[in-house]
Design a protein around this motif. Sequence first.
Motif: not given
Length: 317
Positions: A101-107, A7-12, A81-82, A56-59
């Motif tokens: 994954t899940g998402y929240s616009p609050t931040p 597994i590669a986890v990117l742009d952390d 989600p997209r 991580m998102r569109e990084r």
Amino acid sequence: MPTPTKIAVLDDYQNVALTLADWPSLDAETTVFTAPFADSAEAVRALAGFDVIVAMRERTRFPAEVLEQLGDLRLLVSTGPRNAAIDLDAARRLGVTVCGTGYSPTPTIELTWALILAAARNLPEETASMRAGGWQVGLGTGLHGKTLGLLGLGRIGSAVARIGQAFGMETIAWSQNLTAEKAAEHGVRAVTKEELFAGSDVLSIHLVLSQRSRGLVGAAELAAMKDSAILVNTSRGPIIEEAALVEALRDKQIGRAAIDVYDAEPLPADHPLRTLPNALLTPHIGYVSRELYTTFYQDAVADIAAFQAGSPIRLMT
């Protein structure tokens, strides 16, 4: 003995991914990349041999030409989600499963208001003065009685409007599909595009990037704004024509821009926006909160576990 999943986890960027979810439960080899790739060629070289990638998102972008070179890739998880940076048609053609994954616009809503308040009260200058041993250096601008303009009145825009109303601001909005009835549901007055730019003391952008919204805020729109206005963008950089924004700020056509998103990210170190005193800049941190990152990474682990079990979840289509 079977080879473990790689597994590669990117742009952390903050190097927190492994602390926010139960990665050991996957019984896999997990590698975290904390810096962005310089280009797609570097991404392909670094990601060769990985079965699973967590983006991580569109990084990091995954166009067809990148996916075609990642022959071992079986699962691509994107936080949120997209992801417009993933070529979903190419992924399907290549047999790569793509999950969200899940998402929240609050931040993002909260950061929008952090930027508005910081810009209105000259916080960059005042805090710099304090660090330098100084004291007050300017006059802030109050928001009560001013006009908050929303370019887009969806989930985020309408929430930003409610907060503006709590500050005693008049709220107006425009987008291509916005009706007077829909705006009224949020206590907002629908106006024309021209009225939005001319009448806003604070104008905040909340549109999805698309062919219709790309370059929607150009030289003409910026020239129509008040010379005291604050322009805020926590949506996507290309909605504003960046060269036109730089020129408008240099010429003081608007009071200040508070920007979290850019055409190129990370923003180049020598970018002219970095030199402008009336540009308040943050490094695309709208969604960068501990709570949302926890959702992202815990859901990513769940996505991978479900895929390993043969029942993928949260599929992107």
